[in-house]
Each structure stands twice: as structure tokens, then as C-alpha cells.
Write an enzyme that holds these catalytic residues in place. Structure first.
Site, PDB file in Angstrom:
ATOM      1  N   GLU A   1       1.624  -2.914  -1.094  1.00  0.00           N
ATOM      2  CA  GLU A   1       0.531  -3.133  -1.997  1.00  0.00           C
ATOM      3  C   GLU A   1       0.957  -3.401  -3.603  1.00  0.00           C
ATOM      4  OE1 GLU A   1      -2.764  -0.495  -1.237  1.00  0.00           O
ATOM      5  OE2 GLU A   1      -2.809  -1.376   0.708  1.00  0.00           O
TER       6      GLU A   1
ATOM      7  N   GLU B   1      -1.398  -1.848   7.566  1.00  0.00           N
ATOM      8  CA  GLU B   1      -2.471  -1.072   7.196  1.00  0.00           C
ATOM      9  C   GLU B   1      -3.895  -1.430   7.839  1.00  0.00           C
ATOM     10  OE1 GLU B   1      -2.609   1.052   3.754  1.00  0.00           O
ATOM     11  OE2 GLU B   1      -0.274   1.076   3.346  1.00  0.00           O
TER      12      GLU B   1
HETATM   13  O1  AHR Z   1      -3.482   4.220   3.718  1.00  0.00           O
HETATM   14  C1  AHR Z   1      -4.006   4.813   2.669  1.00  0.00           C
HETATM   15  C2  AHR Z   1      -3.845   4.179   1.512  1.00  0.00           C
HETATM   16  O2  AHR Z   1      -4.424   2.670   1.586  1.00  0.00           O
HETATM   17  C3  AHR Z   1      -2.182   3.629   1.354  1.00  0.00           C
HETATM   18  O3  AHR Z   1      -1.298   4.466   0.545  1.00  0.00           O
HETATM   19  C4  AHR Z   1      -2.206   2.399   0.532  1.00  0.00           C
HETATM   20  O4  AHR Z   1      -1.203   1.387   1.079  1.00  0.00           O
HETATM   21  C5  AHR Z   1      -3.721   1.715   0.952  1.00  0.00           C
HETATM   22  O5  AHR Z   1      -4.153   1.228  -0.282  1.00  0.00           O
END
Ligand code: AHR
Length: 511
Positions: free
Chosen positions: A192, A315
């Protein structure tokens, strides 16, 4: 007379729910393999995912192998976890891997600023993670630090883990007790980086990516699969910029997208206290994944028509308010039948895009967000989402079968979404598997899948459902939402007919 009325009423109802359900499976076709890595997981140094989830330490009374819980390893082996992403998430861009090697009681401590401000003692580091992956029989997927780290630091991490020979990092690894290198193919270059990983612009990150990727070397036959930090949901400019400027240096490009019942990050909605309208909204929002993948893939096609670069939603999952009374920085949320259905829909979507989607990682494996496992001291609990992964493991590395599909709508308050989601594959042994989700919480769905190109002899199946869409498992009642044998499929002279219970996930095996 009374009996006749009942008969016609039942028939009319049955016709109503089966009328639009049409599924043709071309069982003698198919060219895409559903990568087993679509069924991957993500574990961050966050809340009780690592500490208490996997890691209890060698001296713990909880049965463990070199500090890693045996119950958790066994449960994850049963769903055939193919890869595990670590150490974050946002944590990855603050993590300095050298703090997590060597004698444990000498490792420096740090503050986990993203997740609760707790002390991270680095007792779970590179060796412990790679031991975990070996115990699970899965491939490690390591995310490097681009946000606050250096090219040198990441380059040395690759060398430390994968170089077989004389070098400063290989020698350090040997001093720390590991003579032979590990094989680690999957490396994420930051996380991110448009947000917690450095708040970079797409153009700046694309240049950073090129630098970092250059110094992540292939040692011997350990050929790296370098994964660029991808877009936040529908940020298509990010994908366009990365593909235009750095596609030649990447093997994968990630994508992050979470499903929230509301559009408000400060009040996302409860994991358990929701009504049917909120269920409908959550499920309809999760279908956005299909649109996101299609649009990002279209951009990727422009720069990579051969589909060499994998799209990796590394994710994804449901994100709700934390459970009342728990640390807001630990992201602990309950997990209900709604989550099992949500996971099943997303996995069907990923399968359908197997030509471009090569890996996904649900967030996060234990005690965090849409977890598959909860732990509390020595106790362990399998969540409804765990059971979806249990049912869907049949698709791993199977051939995606092309389908033609239309279905009834699930309607609520004038809004409509598809009532059924489906996926079909054929495994190496020739067995065909269908995974079907009946999203409608009120009506069963009747469907007669037509399987072209095969003669069916047997059908068996498993079903996941429960009394309510917000049913969940507890340590006292661990089987409220659990898999059972499915009796709703019939083969009559080779013709298949299936009755899907309301709010259920069904896996059929056909031979
Ligand atoms: O999964 C929780 C968080 O969500 C992670 O650390 C991040 O990459 C995302 O914003």
C-alpha cells in the site's frame, strides 16, 4: 381435495425459484488452471494473529513445535493453505528484518505504531516464519519494506534467505543455525505504497519499484516472482502507471479491496448485529470484486497481452467494527455465515478470472478481520470462513470449466442481485467439482446443471449453512456453522438436479 391444493402450491413455488436458474458446464473443455495460490492467506504482526495465533514460544504449555502451535498448523493443513503472506500489511513498511534474527532474547524491541502501539519483541522473525511455512507445507510470500527501508536492506534479505554460497548474508544465516538456503519465490515490493507504505504517488512508486526490483536477485535456481504494490480498489491510474513504467520488471501486481457494509470507515457495521438489509448491502458490495478485476485486467491486457503478469488481490475480505471491548488496533471481529457466503462468492469470482488472477490472500488468517481461525489461550475455534476454504480446496490447481449461467434474483426493497454464484472445475483425477452459493436467505433454489461432454455416474456433496445469516461459532458451540454431507443433489439417468438450501454454500463432486 386439500392434498391437491397443497401439491399445486408446492409445485408453483418450486417453479418460481427454479425458473431462471440455468447452468451449462462444458465439462470437456477448459484451458485455464485455477492457481492453487488463489487460496492463499495473509498474516500480519497485528493483534493476536502472530502472537497467540501462531506463536506461543517453545516453553508454552500449549502443544507446539519449536514455538508454533500444533493445533493451528493441523487446521491450516486441512484446508491446504498454499501460500502465506507476511509480515504485513502496513507493518511490513516499518519492519526491519535484521531485528528479527539471531538469539531471541537479544533481539531489539520496537513499537507497532500501526496496530495498537504495542511492543513488538521480534521473537517471531524470518527463521520462525519460514519454519511455519515448512510446517504448513506452503510457499512463503514475503513483503519487503519500501516505505521506511532501503534497497540495500531488502536486497540483503533476499540474499540472507536464498543464497547458497559464501557471502556476508549467507554466512550470517549459517551463524544463525540455517546452513542451507530456503526457497522463497514470492516477494512483495512494499505494501500500500499509496497509503501506509509511504503515501507515494503512482509515478514515484513506479520508479522506486524499478530500483527495488532490480536489486532483488535470483540466486541459483531460486527465481523470484516480484510483486509490485498495486492499487487501492478502483484506482485505475495506479495500475496504468505501474504497467506502463514497470511491467517488464514485475511478475505480479497486487490489488487491495475490502468489503464494508457501510461507506463509513468510522462505523463500518457490526460483524454479528445486522439485519437482512445490511446483509443484502454487504453481499451486493462484495460483487464489486468482479468489476475491479475486470477493469484492472483490461488495463493490464493493454501492456501485457500475453498475461504474463499476475493480478494478485493479496488483501481482501470483510472488514467490520471491532468487537465491543476489544483493542481497536487489533481488528478482532466475529465471523458469521454471512462471511462464509462472502468468501465463497469472492473465490468463485477469482476462479472465473484464473487467466489473470494468479494469487489472492484473504485478510487475515487468525484473530484479525475475516479470520479462518480464532484462538484464546489454549483454545482454538474454526470460523464459518474456514469451512468455505475447506469446501473450495478442490479447485486448487484444477482446470476451470467454462460455464454458461443465468439465475433468479434475490430481491429486497426493490434492489436485486443474483441469487446464485457458481464455479466449476475438473481436477487431475478427472473429478468435476461445482461450488454453488445460494445467497438468498429466504428461499431455496432449484437448479439442473447440464454437464456437456461427460456421462455422470455419481454425485456427492457437502453443504455449509446455519439457522441464521448471522449465526456464528463459539468455543462453547463450535459447530453452529459447520460442513455437513449434502443430500440435495440427485442424478436421474445422468441428469443432475440440485436443491440449494437458503443461505448456503454447496460443493458437489461429480464422476
Ligand atoms: O489488513 C489490515 C491492513 O489493511 C493492512 O495492514 C493494510 O495493508 C491494509 O490497509
Amino acid at each position: 381435495m386439500k392434498k391437491t391444493v397443497v401439491f399445486y402450491t408446492a409445485m408453483a413455488f418450486s417453479l418460481a425459484v427454479s425458473a431462471q436458474n440455468k447452468l451449462v458446464v462444458n465439462a470437456d473443455q477448459g484451458k485455464e488452471i485455477i492457481s492453487k495460490h488463489i487460496y492463499g492467506h495473509f498474516s500480519e504482526h497485528l493483534g493476536h494473529c502472530i502472537y497467540g495465533g501462531y506463536w506461543v514460544g517453545e516453553d508454552s504449555p500449549i502443544p507446539n513445535t519449536r514455538g508454533i502451535r500444533n493445533d493451528v498448523v493441523n487446521a491450516l493443513k486441512d484446508i491446504q493453505v498454499p501460500n502465506l503472506r507476511w509480515p504485513g500489511g502496513c507493518f511490513a513498511d516499518e519492519y526491519h528484518w535484521m531485528d528479527g534474527i539471531g538469539q531471541r532474547d537479544k533481539r531489539p524491541k520496537m513499537v507497532n505504531t500501526h496496530w495498537g502501539g504495542v511492543v513488538e519483541d521480534n521473537s517471531f522473525g524470518t527463521h520462525e516464519f519460514l519454519d511455519l511455512c515448512e510446517q504448513l507445507g506452503c510457499e512463503p510470500y514475503i513483503c519487503g519494506n519500501v516505505g521506511s527501508g532501503t534497497v540495500e536492506e531488502m536486497s540483503k534479505w533476499v540474499e540472507y534467505i536464498t543464497f547458497d554460497g559464501e557471502s556476508p548474508m549467507a554466512n550470517l544465516r549459517k551463524q544463525n543455525g540455517r546452513e542451507k538456503p530456503w526457497k522463497v519465490k514470492f516477494w512483495g515490493v512494499g505494501n500500500e505504497n499509496w497509503g501506509c507504505g509511504g503515501n507515494m504517488t503512482a509515478d514515484f512508486y513506479a520508479d522506486q519499484y524499478r530500483r527495488y526490483a532490480t536489486y532483488c536477485r535470483n540466486y541459483g535456481d531460486n527465481h523470484l516472482y516480484r510483486i509490485a504494490g498495486g492499487a487501492n480498489g478502483g484506482d485505475y491510474y495506479w495500475t496504468e502507471t505501474l504497467m506502463k513504467n514497470a511491467a517488464g520488471l514485475m511478475q505480479g501486481l497486487s490489488l487491495h479491496h475490502y468489503t464494508l457494509p457501510t461507506n463509513d470507515w468510522s462505523n463500518k457495521g457490526s460483524a454479528t448485529q445486522f439485519d437482512e438489509a445490511e446483509y443484502f448491502t454487504t453481499i451486493s458490495k462484495t460483487f464489486v470484486m468482479d468489476e475491479l478485476i475486470s477493469k484492472h485486467a483490461t488495463i493490464m491486457d493493454k501492456y501485457d497481452p500475453q498475461k504474463r503478469v499476475g493480478l494478485m488481490p493479496d488483501e481482501w475480505g470483510a472488514w467490520y467494527n471491532v468487537e465491543p471491548g476489544t483493542n481497536p488496533g487489533f481488528l478482532f471481529q466475529q465471523n458469521t455465515l454471512r462471511d462464509a457466503i462472502l468468501a465463497a462468492i469472492n473465490l468463485n469470482i477469482f476462479n472465473a478470472h484464473a487467466d489473470r488472477v494468479k494469487m489472492t490472500n484473504i485478510a487475515q488468517t487468525i484473530n484479525v478481520l475475516q479470520a479462518v481461525i480464532f484462538t484464546e489461550g489454549e483454545k482454538m475455534l474454526l470460523t464459518p470462513t474456514y469451512w468455505t476454504y475447506y469446501l473450495y480446496k478442490v479447485h486448487q490447481d484444477a482446470t476451470l470449466l467454462p460455464i454458461s449461467f443465468s439465475c433468479n434474483k434475490y430481491e429486497l426493497n426493490g434492489r436485486k442481485i443474483d441469487a446464485i454464484s457458481v464455479s466449476a472445475s475438473k481436477d487431475a483425477a478427472g473429478k468435476i467439482h461445482l461450488t454453488l452459493v445460494n445467497i438468498d436467505p429466504n428461499r431455496e433454489q432449484v437448479i439442473a446443471p447440464e454437464l456437456r461432454g461427460v456421462t455422470l455416474k455419481t454425485v456427492s456433496g457437502k453443504v455449509l449453512t446455519a439457522a441464521k445469516i448471522n449465526s456464528y461459532n463459539t468455543y462453547e458451540q463450535p459447530n453452529t456453522v459447520a460442513v455437513k454431507d449434502f443430500k440435495g443433489a440427485k442424478l436421474t439417468k445422468g441428469a443432475l438436479s440440485v436443491t440449494l438450501p437458503a443461505k448456503s454454500v454447496v460443493m458437489l463432486e461429480l464422476e
